[in-house]
Write a protein that holds these residues in place. Structure first.
Motif, PDB file in Angstrom:
ATOM      1  N   SER A  47      38.545  40.675  56.834  1.00  0.00           N
ATOM      2  CA  SER A  47      37.731  41.047  55.679  1.00  0.00           C
ATOM      3  C   SER A  47      38.397  42.221  54.990  1.00  0.00           C
ATOM      4  N   LEU A  48      38.607  42.106  53.685  1.00  0.00           N
ATOM      5  CA  LEU A  48      39.510  43.037  53.004  1.00  0.00           C
ATOM      6  C   LEU A  48      38.907  43.756  51.802  1.00  0.00           C
ATOM      7  N   PHE A  49      38.187  43.056  50.931  1.00  0.00           N
ATOM      8  CA  PHE A  49      37.814  43.653  49.640  1.00  0.00           C
ATOM      9  C   PHE A  49      36.371  43.333  49.249  1.00  0.00           C
ATOM     10  N   TRP A  50      35.830  44.239  48.428  1.00  0.00           N
ATOM     11  CA  TRP A  50      34.578  43.987  47.704  1.00  0.00           C
ATOM     12  C   TRP A  50      34.838  44.369  46.267  1.00  0.00           C
ATOM     13  N   LYS A  51      34.460  43.493  45.337  1.00  0.00           N
ATOM     14  CA  LYS A  51      34.579  43.871  43.930  1.00  0.00           C
ATOM     15  C   LYS A  51      33.372  43.379  43.159  1.00  0.00           C
ATOM     16  N   GLY A  52      32.802  44.297  42.407  1.00  0.00           N
ATOM     17  CA  GLY A  52      31.658  43.982  41.568  1.00  0.00           C
ATOM     18  C   GLY A  52      32.131  43.464  40.229  1.00  0.00           C
ATOM     19  N   ASP A  53      31.433  42.469  39.695  1.00  0.00           N
ATOM     20  CA  ASP A  53      31.844  41.851  38.434  1.00  0.00           C
ATOM     21  C   ASP A  53      31.891  42.853  37.285  1.00  0.00           C
ATOM     22  N   ALA A  54      30.980  43.816  37.326  1.00  0.00           N
ATOM     23  CA  ALA A  54      30.856  44.748  36.203  1.00  0.00           C
ATOM     24  C   ALA A  54      31.734  45.983  36.362  1.00  0.00           C
ATOM     25  N   SER A  55      32.491  46.050  37.450  1.00  0.00           N
ATOM     26  CA  SER A  55      33.258  47.257  37.739  1.00  0.00           C
ATOM     27  C   SER A  55      34.749  47.017  37.555  1.00  0.00           C
ATOM     28  N   ASP A  56      35.468  48.065  37.159  1.00  0.00           N
ATOM     29  CA  ASP A  56      36.925  47.954  37.108  1.00  0.00           C
ATOM     30  C   ASP A  56      37.551  48.560  38.366  1.00  0.00           C
ATOM     31  N   GLN A  57      36.711  48.771  39.370  1.00  0.00           N
ATOM     32  CA  GLN A  57      37.197  49.304  40.634  1.00  0.00           C
ATOM     33  C   GLN A  57      37.131  48.226  41.709  1.00  0.00           C
ATOM     34  N   ILE A  58      37.791  48.502  42.813  1.00  0.00           N
ATOM     35  CA  ILE A  58      37.740  47.591  43.946  1.00  0.00           C
ATOM     36  C   ILE A  58      37.557  48.420  45.208  1.00  0.00           C
ATOM     37  N   GLU A  59      36.777  47.901  46.106  1.00  0.00           N
ATOM     38  CA  GLU A  59      36.596  48.571  47.385  1.00  0.00           C
ATOM     39  C   GLU A  59      37.468  47.861  48.411  1.00  0.00           C
ATOM     40  N   ILE A  60      38.255  48.649  49.094  1.00  0.00           N
ATOM     41  CA  ILE A  60      39.188  48.126  50.088  1.00  0.00           C
ATOM     42  C   ILE A  60      38.667  48.490  51.472  1.00  0.00           C
ATOM     43  N   ALA A  61      38.615  47.519  52.363  1.00  0.00           N
ATOM     44  CA  ALA A  61      38.175  47.800  53.726  1.00  0.00           C
ATOM     45  C   ALA A  61      39.138  48.804  54.364  1.00  0.00           C
ATOM     46  N   ALA A  62      38.581  49.941  54.774  1.00  0.00           N
ATOM     47  CA  ALA A  62      39.433  51.032  55.268  1.00  0.00           C
ATOM     48  C   ALA A  62      40.236  50.626  56.500  1.00  0.00           C
ATOM     49  N   GLY A  63      39.677  49.737  57.294  1.00  0.00           N
ATOM     50  CA  GLY A  63      40.378  49.308  58.499  1.00  0.00           C
ATOM     51  C   GLY A  63      41.623  48.489  58.223  1.00  0.00           C
ATOM     52  N   SER A  64      41.762  47.990  56.991  1.00  0.00           N
ATOM     53  CA  SER A  64      42.953  47.211  56.647  1.00  0.00           C
ATOM     54  C   SER A  64      44.125  48.091  56.249  1.00  0.00           C
ATOM     55  N   LEU A  65      43.880  49.380  56.097  1.00  0.00           N
ATOM     56  CA  LEU A  65      44.948  50.294  55.674  1.00  0.00           C
ATOM     57  C   LEU A  65      45.866  50.634  56.844  1.00  0.00           C
TER      58      LEU A  65
END
Ligand SMILES: [Zn+2]
Ligand SMILES: [Zn+2]
Length: 139
Positions: A84-102
């Motif tokens: 599991s890697l990312f979350w992105k909201g349709d209305a956002s220009d940001q992306i959330e990256i699963a910290a454990g994947s770093l």
């Protein structure tokens, strides 16, 4: 991308290497999410860094797949190894990256906890950090 951005950024990827990325802009820190969706997606609570979407560059994305988890967001994962890697909201220009994947070391610290009202009953949060009952955006 400049070499400076590469030096300051955070690299990461999935378990099998089918997804590899560089987040060129360094995030402030890690925010956890204890909502029911994150628990199922990650197998435990979620931990994320948030960065502008256009500052994430993929070295490999052949196995990256997206699941529409709600009316307003998608979750990214590796279709081969299941990370599991990312979350992105349709209305956002940001992306959330699963910290454990770093890749380690990140040099980051956890800042606060979100959606603690929905947390599972088998663990306690005892690190003294701020706990928001809902979204961390609201606090
Ligand atoms: Zn993978
Ligand atoms: Zn969540």
């Amino acid at each position: 991308m400049s070499e400076g951005a590469k030096a300051n950024g955070l690299a990461g990827g999935c378990l099998c290497g089918g997804v590899r990325f560089l987040a060129a802009e360094r995030p402030d820190g890690v925010i956890t999410c204890h909502c029911g969706q994150c628990r199922r997606f990650h197998g435990h609570f979620g931990a994320y860094v948030t960065v502008p979407r256009d500052t994430v560059f993929f070295d490999a994305d052949g196995t990256l797949a997206w699941y529409r988890s709600s009316d307003f967001a998608e979750r990214g994962f590796c279709s081969r190894c299941g990370s599991s890697l990312f979350w992105k909201g349709d209305a956002s220009d940001q992306i959330e990256i699963a910290a454990g994947s770093l890749d380690q070391p990140t040099g980051l610290v956890t800042l606060k906890h979100g959606y603690v009202a929905d947390k599972a009953d088998y663990y306690e949060i005892r690190d003294g950090l701020e706990q928001a009952p809902g979204s961390t955006e609201a606090v």
